[in-house]
Design a protein around this motif. Sequence first.
Motif, PDB file in Angstrom:
ATOM      1  N   LYS A   1      -4.332  18.486 -10.985  1.00 21.37           N
ATOM      2  CA  LYS A   1      -4.768  18.375  -9.594  1.00 21.37           C
ATOM      3  C   LYS A   1      -5.780  17.242  -9.466  1.00 21.37           C
ATOM      4  CE  LYS A   1      -3.993  23.205  -8.354  1.00 21.37           C
ATOM      5  NZ  LYS A   1      -4.594  24.453  -7.810  1.00 21.37           N
ATOM      6  N   PRO A   2      -5.565  16.337  -8.517  1.00 22.45           N
ATOM      7  CA  PRO A   2      -6.436  15.148  -8.446  1.00 22.45           C
ATOM      8  C   PRO A   2      -7.838  15.429  -7.912  1.00 22.45           C
ATOM      9  CG  PRO A   2      -4.824  15.110  -6.674  1.00 22.45           C
ATOM     10  CD  PRO A   2      -4.465  16.276  -7.547  1.00 22.45           C
ATOM     11  N   PHE A   3      -7.981  16.408  -7.011  1.00 25.18           N
ATOM     12  CA  PHE A   3      -9.262  16.613  -6.339  1.00 25.18           C
ATOM     13  C   PHE A   3     -10.076  17.715  -7.019  1.00 25.18           C
ATOM     14  CE2 PHE A   3      -6.610  14.660  -3.133  1.00 25.18           C
ATOM     15  CZ  PHE A   3      -7.468  13.778  -2.502  1.00 25.18           C
ATOM     16  N   GLN A   4     -11.341  17.429  -7.243  1.00 23.21           N
ATOM     17  CA  GLN A   4     -12.293  18.414  -7.748  1.00 23.21           C
ATOM     18  C   GLN A   4     -13.332  18.669  -6.666  1.00 23.21           C
ATOM     19  OE1 GLN A   4     -14.834  16.999 -10.862  1.00 23.21           O
ATOM     20  NE2 GLN A   4     -16.022  18.894 -10.977  1.00 23.21           N
ATOM     21  N   PHE A   5     -13.439  19.910  -6.220  1.00 26.19           N
ATOM     22  CA  PHE A   5     -14.403  20.239  -5.174  1.00 26.19           C
ATOM     23  C   PHE A   5     -15.805  20.304  -5.771  1.00 26.19           C
ATOM     24  CE2 PHE A   5     -10.469  21.748  -3.276  1.00 26.19           C
ATOM     25  CZ  PHE A   5     -10.600  21.280  -1.978  1.00 26.19           C
ATOM     26  N   LEU A   6     -16.753  19.658  -5.096  1.00 28.15           N
ATOM     27  CA  LEU A   6     -18.125  19.587  -5.585  1.00 28.15           C
ATOM     28  C   LEU A   6     -19.058  20.536  -4.845  1.00 28.15           C
ATOM     29  CD1 LEU A   6     -18.483  15.708  -5.992  1.00 28.15           C
ATOM     30  CD2 LEU A   6     -17.845  17.395  -7.726  1.00 28.15           C
ATOM     31  N   THR A   7     -18.950  20.594  -3.529  1.00 31.58           N
ATOM     32  CA  THR A   7     -19.811  21.482  -2.759  1.00 31.58           C
ATOM     33  C   THR A   7     -19.245  21.678  -1.362  1.00 31.58           C
ATOM     34  OG1 THR A   7     -22.124  21.931  -2.150  1.00 31.58           O
ATOM     35  CG2 THR A   7     -21.321  19.713  -1.758  1.00 31.58           C
TER      36      THR A   7
ATOM     37  N   ALA B   1     -15.613  16.271  -2.234  1.00 32.47           N
ATOM     38  CA  ALA B   1     -14.678  16.346  -3.356  1.00 32.47           C
ATOM     39  C   ALA B   1     -14.713  15.043  -4.138  1.00 32.47           C
ATOM     40  CB  ALA B   1     -13.265  16.648  -2.865  1.00 32.47           C
ATOM     41  N   HIS B   2     -14.241  15.107  -5.370  1.00 32.66           N
ATOM     42  CA  HIS B   2     -14.247  13.965  -6.290  1.00 32.66           C
ATOM     43  C   HIS B   2     -12.842  13.787  -6.845  1.00 32.66           C
ATOM     44  CE1 HIS B   2     -14.813  12.194 -10.414  1.00 32.66           C
ATOM     45  NE2 HIS B   2     -15.628  11.402  -9.753  1.00 32.66           N
ATOM     46  N   ILE B   3     -12.380  12.533  -6.907  1.00 37.77           N
ATOM     47  CA  ILE B   3     -11.085  12.229  -7.497  1.00 37.77           C
ATOM     48  C   ILE B   3     -11.281  11.133  -8.538  1.00 37.77           C
ATOM     49  CG2 ILE B   3     -10.514  10.655  -5.584  1.00 37.77           C
ATOM     50  CD1 ILE B   3      -7.559  11.430  -6.045  1.00 37.77           C
TER      51      ILE B   3
ATOM     52  N   ALA C   1       0.852  -1.185   0.000  1.00 38.81           N
ATOM     53  CA  ALA C   1       0.000   0.000   0.000  1.00 38.81           C
ATOM     54  C   ALA C   1       0.883   1.229   0.000  1.00 38.81           C
ATOM     55  CB  ALA C   1      -0.930   0.005   1.211  1.00 38.81           C
ATOM     56  N   ALA C   2       0.372   2.313  -0.570  1.00 39.56           N
ATOM     57  CA  ALA C   2       1.153   3.543  -0.646  1.00 39.56           C
ATOM     58  C   ALA C   2       0.223   4.721  -0.890  1.00 39.56           C
ATOM     59  CB  ALA C   2       2.186   3.451  -1.765  1.00 39.56           C
ATOM     60  N   PRO C   3       0.589   5.920  -0.365  1.00 35.57           N
ATOM     61  CA  PRO C   3      -0.211   7.112  -0.659  1.00 35.57           C
ATOM     62  C   PRO C   3      -0.050   7.500  -2.121  1.00 35.57           C
ATOM     63  CG  PRO C   3       1.764   7.693   0.586  1.00 35.57           C
ATOM     64  CD  PRO C   3       1.719   6.200   0.541  1.00 35.57           C
ATOM     65  N   ILE C   4      -1.164   7.893  -2.741  1.00 33.74           N
ATOM     66  CA  ILE C   4      -1.141   8.191  -4.164  1.00 33.74           C
ATOM     67  C   ILE C   4      -1.656   9.598  -4.468  1.00 33.74           C
ATOM     68  CG2 ILE C   4      -3.443   7.359  -4.753  1.00 33.74           C
ATOM     69  CD1 ILE C   4      -0.223   6.586  -6.685  1.00 33.74           C
TER      70      ILE C   4
ATOM     71  N   ARG D   1       9.879   8.881 -14.017  1.00 31.85           N
ATOM     72  CA  ARG D   1       8.728   8.648 -14.872  1.00 31.85           C
ATOM     73  C   ARG D   1       7.427   8.809 -14.099  1.00 31.85           C
ATOM     74  NH1 ARG D   1       5.868   9.132 -19.338  1.00 31.85           N
ATOM     75  NH2 ARG D   1       4.497   7.347 -19.760  1.00 31.85           N
ATOM     76  N   PHE D   2       7.388   8.321 -12.858  1.00 34.67           N
ATOM     77  CA  PHE D   2       6.192   8.449 -12.026  1.00 34.67           C
ATOM     78  C   PHE D   2       5.876   9.921 -11.780  1.00 34.67           C
ATOM     79  CE2 PHE D   2       3.949   8.855  -8.033  1.00 34.67           C
ATOM     80  CZ  PHE D   2       2.977   7.875  -8.103  1.00 34.67           C
ATOM     81  N   VAL D   3       6.893  10.712 -11.439  1.00 33.70           N
ATOM     82  CA  VAL D   3       6.679  12.137 -11.183  1.00 33.70           C
ATOM     83  C   VAL D   3       6.148  12.833 -12.426  1.00 33.70           C
ATOM     84  CG1 VAL D   3       7.807  14.297 -10.542  1.00 33.70           C
ATOM     85  CG2 VAL D   3       8.457  12.174  -9.400  1.00 33.70           C
ATOM     86  N   GLN D   4       6.705  12.481 -13.570  1.00 41.30           N
ATOM     87  CA  GLN D   4       6.265  13.094 -14.817  1.00 41.30           C
ATOM     88  C   GLN D   4       4.805  12.761 -15.119  1.00 41.30           C
ATOM     89  OE1 GLN D   4       8.552  11.905 -18.242  1.00 41.30           O
ATOM     90  NE2 GLN D   4       7.123  12.829 -19.691  1.00 41.30           N
ATOM     91  N   VAL D   5       4.440  11.483 -14.988  1.00 38.37           N
ATOM     92  CA  VAL D   5       3.066  11.070 -15.264  1.00 38.37           C
ATOM     93  C   VAL D   5       2.102  11.700 -14.262  1.00 38.37           C
ATOM     94  CG1 VAL D   5       1.499   9.094 -15.358  1.00 38.37           C
ATOM     95  CG2 VAL D   5       3.777   8.929 -16.366  1.00 38.37           C
ATOM     96  N   ALA D   6       2.519  11.770 -12.996  1.00 38.82           N
ATOM     97  CA  ALA D   6       1.663  12.367 -11.972  1.00 38.82           C
ATOM     98  C   ALA D   6       1.371  13.830 -12.274  1.00 38.82           C
ATOM     99  CB  ALA D   6       2.301  12.219 -10.599  1.00 38.82           C
ATOM    100  N   ARG D   7       2.377  14.560 -12.715  1.00 41.35           N
ATOM    101  CA  ARG D   7       2.171  15.975 -13.043  1.00 41.35           C
ATOM    102  C   ARG D   7       1.253  16.144 -14.246  1.00 41.35           C
ATOM    103  NH1 ARG D   7       8.437  18.103 -12.223  1.00 41.35           N
ATOM    104  NH2 ARG D   7       8.364  18.204  -9.923  1.00 41.35           N
ATOM    105  N   GLU D   8       1.305  15.207 -15.153  1.00 42.60           N
ATOM    106  CA  GLU D   8       0.449  15.285 -16.340  1.00 42.60           C
ATOM    107  C   GLU D   8      -1.026  15.105 -15.999  1.00 42.60           C
ATOM    108  OE1 GLU D   8       1.993  12.276 -18.852  1.00 42.60           O
ATOM    109  OE2 GLU D   8       3.739  13.438 -19.507  1.00 42.60           O
TER     110      GLU D   8
END
Length: 695
Positions: A324-330, A293-295, A218-221, A314-321
Amino acid sequence: MTGDSADSGSDNDSDCTDVDFERLVDEFAAKIEAELEEVRSDDESWNGGTILGEEDLEGDDEEWGAEEVGRGPPKTRVLSDDIIIDCVMRQLDIRDIAKLRQVCEQFYDCSTQAAVWKRRFERAKYRLPPLPPTERYSFAKLSATEAERLLTRISSLARRWDEEEARYCQKWNFNACREVTEMVLLPGGQYMIASVADPSWQRSAIEVYTADFQYAQAAPIARLELETKAFDLRAKYMTIHGTPGIVIAWIRRRYGNPKYSDSERFKINELPSYFEPHLSRHGRKLKYECTVAHIPLASLELLGDGTIPQNSARFVQVAREQGKPFQFLTEIISRSRLSSPAIDDDVGGVPLAAVLKHPEGVADRIVYKNLNGGPGFTLTATPHPFYQELTHAILAFSIIPIQKQFLVVRRAGDNVEPGDLDDDTDEHTGPYYFAEFWDIVDDVEDPAGLLTCVPTERCDPYDSEGNYWQKVWISDHGLGPALAHDRSLRSELLAGERPPLRPINILVQAKLFMGVGTAVIVPAGDPRMAGRLEHPELERSTYRYAFREELFQFDPNKLGDEEDLLPRYEPRVLPGQTRPIWYLASRRGARTHRFNINRIMSLWERLLMHTMVLDAPTAATVPARPDEDADMLPVDYDPDSVELDGSVRLLDIDRADLRGVSAIAWDDTIGRLCVAYAKSTRIAVFDFAAAPLRA
């Protein structure tokens, strides 16, 4: 061998039309068993290339998935691979396949083919764990290991949960990187959501962890930094604007004025979640904020499946592409306390978020919003006709999307301490408790102000006779993501049918009770409910929930008598549809982010098991024992000597693993328990279901 009924249809049926299966079994059964015994006698350390050991297959103490696996002996080709896969293994159940694969390398290789496991989905005896609603988990793209893991888990967990004292199959640990203050598991095991803090508790965040792409890793993503601590976490698979993802809801407190943040005597992150601002001089300093929020799952699957090492450029590059992972909904903001957020998919065709509001310290209304956009609504209900003069409060609620209703548990009357009761009066003292269904109103042109509804249905009131309820939990309905947006194997197996309704648990902890009372709501059309519904005409309904006339059948006089334990231990519940858990936490430190768990147990309710008949709700209790330590039960405490109710099963977890706990989470769909520890970044994972350990 104990095979299920045969599958219908096969891609290679023509390859085995001339095969006499019974003759093949007779010829090779003795040879297989002889080879198995010979291999084990030659090399006792070999584990046969499987998740099972021989003693596990016979039902001894160690359970499936306890050891890492290797490969079998050199190939002994007695049949072609096609015949083994299409004719032999398709007739076997999961445990027989696991035993057969230990014979030789050829059988092992055949047992790892996707066709062996995918053919078994329609024959599965038990409900599959939920899956993320993406194409990655469709029938065509599901890997052999993932298919085997799904089937192995449901088979082994169903068997293990009938044991008097369940022992986990596998324990593993991972580094959360920050201290975890609260966490929730997405059903099915793929993801975990946690509220975390740095050592100084000055910085907080919401983190998403991958937990099952590769077993025991397991790992934080993804991380969302917050100004203050998040609590009351909720998370579900939901589709927003056509994008499948995880919707996360949480509550946090904000300073009403920035100047209060500099006060050494007012540390907002150290306040307990139950803190009522109106009862404190600090109330004017606070604001409550419920955020949703939605991811997207596409980004999590791309970065979390282990194909790209996390420590690589490569992971850092793909992550930046990915952006922002979170979209605020309300957001819902209030000076009054907010608690118990709820989120759900396909409520009248729209995703919904709701939260309890406590004006003047009494939770009497629900605030809710459409997550696709639009105005918010505030809803309350008329008083119970028997108790109109009494104060009403909401103790717990849940969204029932198929009925477009809220399931609400309310109290009429104030909490009265038992010592204040008049023993000479025969009048009922209350407070009174009842469950109701409220219609979700969303077609009002001007939603400003408070909307009042009349409950469409309620159960008979329950008189607690002074033994008032301190906490109520409601389990999730388990319907899963909206089928209109589900691209996983689940929607393919349902083939256009509606998902089956599952029981809903209401779990109660009373003031004078060191256990948990349970009540179960089942579908109205269930034949076991004939003649027992509050509204008999609902028996004709086949796809909705309804109340029994006497939903709460606890005897107040039996929910007590643990006076020695009550000051020391606090019962808590981890809800589940079929396997809820409750545990005793020491009160010394139980209101902070560090506590000890004295005993952890499963609530084995017969009504929740599909093979059982309807029973009245039961009350599980641990009797008092004198001279117990204030923190832990005595070392010589013998579970066998305790006269537990039949609905309680002890979980066999080492005592050292239950000390200094900061957070705990449970996924009853796969039997996974996660425990986080105070002043540590370690999370211990206890899997009570077997799973293949290979990648």
